[in-house]
Design a protein around this motif. Sequence first.
Motif, short mmCIF file in Angstrom:
data_model
loop_
_atom_site.label_atom_id
_atom_site.label_comp_id
_atom_site.label_asym_id
_atom_site.label_seq_id
_atom_site.Cartn_x
_atom_site.Cartn_y
_atom_site.Cartn_z
N VAL A 56 0.78 -1.31 0.29
CA VAL A 56 -0.24 0.02 0.24
C VAL A 56 0.62 1.18 0.06
O VAL A 56 0.60 2.60 -0.40
CB VAL A 56 -0.57 0.31 1.22
CG1 VAL A 56 -1.95 1.12 1.70
CG2 VAL A 56 -1.89 -1.08 1.10
N ALA A 57 2.14 1.26 1.07
CA ALA A 57 3.05 2.21 1.02
C ALA A 57 3.83 2.45 -0.48
O ALA A 57 3.93 3.29 -1.23
CB ALA A 57 3.78 1.98 2.43
N ALA A 58 4.20 1.49 -1.29
CA ALA A 58 4.85 1.65 -2.13
C ALA A 58 3.23 2.12 -3.54
O ALA A 58 4.10 2.93 -4.34
CB ALA A 58 5.11 -0.30 -2.72
N ALA A 59 2.69 1.50 -3.80
CA ALA A 59 1.70 2.39 -4.59
C ALA A 59 0.93 4.01 -4.61
O ALA A 59 1.37 4.16 -4.90
CB ALA A 59 0.16 1.25 -4.52
N THR A 102 4.12 5.16 -5.37
CA THR A 102 4.37 5.72 -7.13
C THR A 102 3.02 5.76 -7.68
O THR A 102 3.36 6.93 -8.87
CB THR A 102 4.01 4.05 -7.22
OG1 THR A 102 4.64 2.90 -6.75
CG2 THR A 102 4.10 4.14 -8.63
N GLN A 103 1.80 6.69 -7.13
CA GLN A 103 0.78 7.45 -7.60
C GLN A 103 1.54 8.95 -7.24
O GLN A 103 1.56 10.21 -8.34
CB GLN A 103 -0.07 7.58 -6.41
CG GLN A 103 -1.00 6.26 -6.67
CD GLN A 103 -2.28 5.44 -5.09
OE1 GLN A 103 -2.02 6.10 -4.66
NE2 GLN A 103 -2.39 4.63 -5.82
N ALA A 105 -2.06 19.89 -2.70
CA ALA A 105 -3.20 19.45 -1.56
C ALA A 105 -3.85 18.11 -2.02
O ALA A 105 -4.14 17.75 -2.08
CB ALA A 105 -4.20 20.33 -2.24
N ILE A 106 -4.37 17.91 -3.75
CA ILE A 106 -3.57 17.02 -4.68
C ILE A 106 -3.28 15.56 -3.70
O ILE A 106 -4.01 14.71 -3.26
CB ILE A 106 -3.61 16.51 -5.99
CG1 ILE A 106 -5.01 17.71 -6.15
CG2 ILE A 106 -3.90 15.27 -6.24
CD1 ILE A 106 -5.20 18.21 -8.21
N CYS A 107 -1.94 15.96 -3.53
CA CYS A 107 -0.61 14.93 -2.62
C CYS A 107 -1.37 14.68 -1.68
O CYS A 107 -1.03 13.25 -0.97
CB CYS A 107 0.22 15.50 -3.08
SG CYS A 107 1.40 15.26 -5.04
N LEU A 108 -1.70 15.55 -0.89
CA LEU A 108 -1.62 15.09 1.22
C LEU A 108 -3.01 15.00 1.09
O LEU A 108 -3.85 14.00 1.90
CB LEU A 108 -2.12 17.11 1.31
CG LEU A 108 -0.67 16.98 1.10
CD1 LEU A 108 -0.78 18.57 2.24
CD2 LEU A 108 0.62 16.26 2.27
N LYS A 164 -6.50 3.39 -4.59
CA LYS A 164 -6.70 2.42 -5.44
C LYS A 164 -5.60 0.78 -5.86
O LYS A 164 -5.95 0.55 -6.92
CB LYS A 164 -6.69 3.12 -7.54
CG LYS A 164 -7.82 4.25 -7.84
CD LYS A 164 -8.98 4.02 -7.20
CE LYS A 164 -9.71 5.19 -7.41
NZ LYS A 164 -10.99 4.39 -7.45
N ALA A 165 -5.18 0.79 -4.91
CA ALA A 165 -4.37 -0.17 -4.58
C ALA A 165 -5.29 -1.17 -3.29
O ALA A 165 -5.42 -1.09 -2.52
CB ALA A 165 -2.65 -0.02 -4.23
N ALA A 166 -5.37 -2.59 -4.01
CA ALA A 166 -6.29 -3.03 -3.34
C ALA A 166 -5.61 -4.65 -2.97
O ALA A 166 -5.06 -4.68 -3.93
CB ALA A 166 -7.66 -3.19 -3.36
#
Length: 236
Positions: free
Chosen positions: A7-10, A13-14, A46-49, A70-72
Motif C-alpha cells: 500500500v505504501a509503495a502504491a 508510486t502514485q 493539496a492533491i498529494c496530501l 486504488k491499490a487493493a
Amino acid sequence: MTPGLRVAAAYATQLFVIVGVATLAVWLVRLTRPGARLLYWRAVGAICLALPLLSFQISVPGEFSVEFGKAALIGPAGDPAVPYIVNAGAAAAWVWGAGVMVCLARLAAGALHLFRLRRRSTPAALDAGIDSLRGDLAPHAEFRWSPDVRQPVTFGLRRPVILLPHSFAQLDADARHAVACHELLHVARRDWIWIVVEEHARAIGWFHPAVWWVVERIQLAREQLIDSLVVTRAVS
C-alpha cells in the motif's frame, strides 16, 4: 512484500506519477506567470496530501482487506501470515512517525532560533520612504537590525518582524527600497502562515522526494511572484 508495504509503495508510486505529470504539464503549457504557477503547485500539493483520503478502507471481519488510492490487497483473515503483516505494517508506521517527529523537532528548533534572533535584535529606524511604504503595505510590521543574519529574514503573523543585516544600510536607496518592499509584501500577503503549512506538509511526507519537489516549486513560485510585484510597484 506485505500488504502494508505494498500500500505504501502504491501511494509512493502514485505521488511520483502525479508530480511527474504535473511537472510535464507546466512545461507543455508554458505556465510562466508566477501567480498562476503558485496556485497550480499549491493545488498539486493539496492533491498529494488528500490522495490517501480519496480511497481508504480497512475491513477485518471475515477477511483482511486494504484499499488505498486504488491499490487493493485481500487475504483470508485466518491466514497465519496476518500477524506478521500487522507487525510489519506497525513497524513501517513507527518509522514514518519517527521521521515526522524528527522533522517537527527541527521545525520547533528553527522557531526557537527565530525567537532568539528577534530577542537579540534592535529596532531599526529607516528612511521616510521605507517608513511610508511600511504604512501602505504592512503597518504592523517591524524592522529590526540583527547582527546574526546575512540577508533579510521575515517571520511572524500577529507581530511580524523583518530582521535586517547591517549590510542593508550600505545599499543604495533604490536597492533598500526594493528589498524592504519585497519583505513587506511577504508580510502583507501573510506568507508566513503558508510557509508554516508547507513545512508541516514536508514533515508529513518527509520520505518522498516528490513532496520535497512540490514544496520547493511552491516556495520558488512565491518568491518569483513577490519579485514581480516589486517590479510592478517600481514602474507604476
